[in-house]
Enzyme design. Structure first.
Site, PDB file in Angstrom:
ATOM      1  N   GLY A  35       0.942  -1.123   0.181  1.00 28.98           N
ATOM      2  CA  GLY A  35       0.105  -0.107   0.069  1.00 28.98           C
ATOM      3  C   GLY A  35       0.842   1.326   0.002  1.00 28.98           C
ATOM      4  O   GLY A  35       1.191   1.988   1.033  1.00 28.98           O
ATOM      5  N   ALA A  36       1.579   1.427  -1.090  1.00 28.49           N
ATOM      6  CA  ALA A  36       2.519   2.520  -1.257  1.00 28.49           C
ATOM      7  C   ALA A  36       1.950   4.020  -1.678  1.00 28.49           C
ATOM      8  O   ALA A  36       2.496   4.518  -2.615  1.00 28.49           O
ATOM      9  CB  ALA A  36       3.688   1.982  -2.211  1.00 28.49           C
ATOM     10  N   GLY A  37       0.997   4.206  -1.006  1.00 29.74           N
ATOM     11  CA  GLY A  37       0.252   5.448  -1.409  1.00 29.74           C
ATOM     12  C   GLY A  37       1.246   6.683  -0.619  1.00 29.74           C
ATOM     13  O   GLY A  37       2.431   6.545  -0.618  1.00 29.74           O
ATOM     14  N   ALA A  38       0.668   7.674  -0.154  1.00 30.76           N
ATOM     15  CA  ALA A  38       1.214   8.893   0.817  1.00 30.76           C
ATOM     16  C   ALA A  38       2.064   8.408   1.544  1.00 30.76           C
ATOM     17  O   ALA A  38       3.271   8.449   1.633  1.00 30.76           O
ATOM     18  CB  ALA A  38       0.162   9.910   0.954  1.00 30.76           C
ATOM     19  N   MET A  39       1.512   7.611   2.383  1.00 32.25           N
ATOM     20  CA  MET A  39       2.068   7.327   3.785  1.00 32.25           C
ATOM     21  C   MET A  39       2.891   6.155   3.587  1.00 32.25           C
ATOM     22  O   MET A  39       4.318   6.055   4.454  1.00 32.25           O
ATOM     23  CB  MET A  39       1.010   6.859   4.905  1.00 32.25           C
ATOM     24  CG  MET A  39       0.157   7.917   5.500  1.00 32.25           C
ATOM     25  SD  MET A  39       1.268   9.226   6.449  1.00 32.25           S
ATOM     26  CE  MET A  39       1.922   8.070   7.882  1.00 32.25           C
ATOM     27  N   GLY A  40       2.340   5.115   2.692  1.00 33.96           N
ATOM     28  CA  GLY A  40       3.440   4.270   2.527  1.00 33.96           C
ATOM     29  C   GLY A  40       4.780   4.778   1.880  1.00 33.96           C
ATOM     30  O   GLY A  40       5.754   4.146   1.982  1.00 33.96           O
ATOM     31  N   ASN A  93      -5.528   3.163   9.073  1.00 31.19           N
ATOM     32  CA  ASN A  93      -6.388   4.051   9.740  1.00 31.19           C
ATOM     33  C   ASN A  93      -7.634   3.179  10.071  1.00 31.19           C
ATOM     34  O   ASN A  93      -7.693   2.118   9.232  1.00 31.19           O
ATOM     35  CB  ASN A  93      -6.833   5.135   8.900  1.00 31.19           C
ATOM     36  CG  ASN A  93      -5.903   6.204   8.936  1.00 31.19           C
ATOM     37  OD1 ASN A  93      -5.059   6.708   9.940  1.00 31.19           O
ATOM     38  ND2 ASN A  93      -5.958   7.256   7.734  1.00 31.19           N
ATOM     39  N   LYS A 136      -6.417   7.420  18.264  1.00 31.98           N
ATOM     40  CA  LYS A 136      -6.184   8.038  16.728  1.00 31.98           C
ATOM     41  C   LYS A 136      -7.579   7.920  15.849  1.00 31.98           C
ATOM     42  O   LYS A 136      -7.716   8.747  15.086  1.00 31.98           O
ATOM     43  CB  LYS A 136      -5.224   7.390  15.915  1.00 31.98           C
ATOM     44  CG  LYS A 136      -4.847   8.075  14.650  1.00 31.98           C
ATOM     45  CD  LYS A 136      -3.880   7.226  13.772  1.00 31.98           C
ATOM     46  CE  LYS A 136      -3.605   8.029  12.693  1.00 31.98           C
ATOM     47  NZ  LYS A 136      -2.526   7.271  11.506  1.00 31.98           N
ATOM     48  N   SER A 173      -6.284  12.333   4.909  1.00 34.92           N
ATOM     49  CA  SER A 173      -6.227  11.385   3.803  1.00 34.92           C
ATOM     50  C   SER A 173      -7.652  11.213   3.318  1.00 34.92           C
ATOM     51  O   SER A 173      -7.714  10.882   2.048  1.00 34.92           O
ATOM     52  CB  SER A 173      -5.845  10.145   4.425  1.00 34.92           C
ATOM     53  OG  SER A 173      -6.704   9.412   5.353  1.00 34.92           O
TER      54      SER A 173
END
Length: 309
Positions: A7-12, A103, A185, A258
């Site tokens: 899952g290499a989106g923004a956070m990844g 999340n 969170k 997000s």
């Protein structure tokens, strides 16, 4: 260490970049083909404090992953977790540790269908990041990370992973009660992610609204009542005051959460069912009234229908 970011989106992408920079052998795995192709062709574009750099990190689609890593860090969207786990089953080795940093709530049960409980670690991260486009991650602010093992016998291994993450500048520490932090969170996401998405604003703009103080407390109160059924005690005022500190631009005030990035900016489905929707669903199960989370969930789903054609 061999680490796969699934899952290499923004956070990844942010985690992958920081772990790569620290000398780990990192692979980015994501189902977004354009993102993967650009990273492989041009490198991952990292934008940090206005400066741009290109970083060569291998990227691939889930079905192309073959090498079994030492550690998998899950950063998929909540609704994509189970399909992703099915697609990467070939790299879920007997001794591969799997750290979930998604999340939302309720992911532990899903992961346990595919991964031995002793190899599962749960975590919560307060880092932020954004995608300016495929292959282009924008780093904003500082953050921290809590990690805890699922199986009590794996505490030493969990602490070792914390050490590796901290060496990459991720400010990781071992938690004795990560479930509490996950729920805390979730309150942040359940107030800011959904509200900023509905109102189309950033965190600072939301915090400046005269309705914000009471609104977030009403939402948190419902989270706290459901969390109590899981043995998690949340102090509504303490959680609210923590959220209000985030409004400051020196924290995350200028950030679009997000969920806003997904729906408003990229016209993708949101994780609402695993945040406010989870509280709404469990409220019905436990006979707890959750009118604020019920309404927020319905409004976000309605907005999805309007925006995603």
């Amino acid at each position: 260490m061999k680490i796969a970011i699934v899952g290499a989106g923004a956070m990844g992408s942010r985690y992958g970049y920081m772990l790569h920079k620290a000398g780990n052998k990192v692979t980015l795995i994501d189902a977004w083909k354009q993102h993967v192709d650009i990273i492989n062709k041009e490198g991952l574009t990292v934008e940090e404090n206005g400066a741009l750099s290109k970083v060569k990190i291998p990227a691939m689609l889930p079905e192309d992953a073959k090498e079994v890593p030492d550690l998998i860090i899950l950063f998929t969207k909540s609704m994509g977790l189970e399909p992703m786990l099915k697609s990467i089953k070939n790299i879920l080795g007997k001794n591969t540790r799997v750290l979930c940093l998604l999340n939302g709530l309720g992911h532990n049960e899903t992961i346990a269908k595919y991964v031995d409980r002793k190899n599962i670690l749960m975590g919560v991260t307060l880092w932020t990041a954004g995608l300016a486009g495929p292959g282009h991650v924008v780093l904003t602010g500082d953050g921290s990370l809590e990690v805890q093992n699922n199986d009590p016998s794996m505490k030493v291994e969990a602490k070792e992973i914390c050490s590796i993450l901290s060496q990459a500048g991720l400010n990781a520490h071992y938690s004795e009660d990560v479930l509490f932090s996950i729920w805390r969170k979730a309150c942040v996401n359940g107030t800011l992610n959904s509200s900023c998405t509905i109102l189309d604003c950033n965190i600072k703009e939301f915090g400046e609204l005269k309705e914000a103080p009471q609104l977030i407390r009403n939402i948190i109160k419902e989270f706290a009542e459901v969390a109590a059924k899981y043995g998690v005690k949340l102090n509504v005022e303490e959680v609210a005051e923590g959220i209000e500190k985030i409004y400051d631009p020196s924290q995350a005030g200028a950030h679009y959460p997000s969920m806003h990035q997904d729906l408003i900016q990229n016209h993708r489905l949101t994780e609402i069912d695993y945040i406010n929707g989870y509280v709404s669903r469990k409220g019905k199960e436990f006979n707890i009234n959750t009118p604020y989370n019920d309404l927020i969930t319905d409004i976000v789903h309605a907005k999805e229908q309007l925006i995603i054609k």
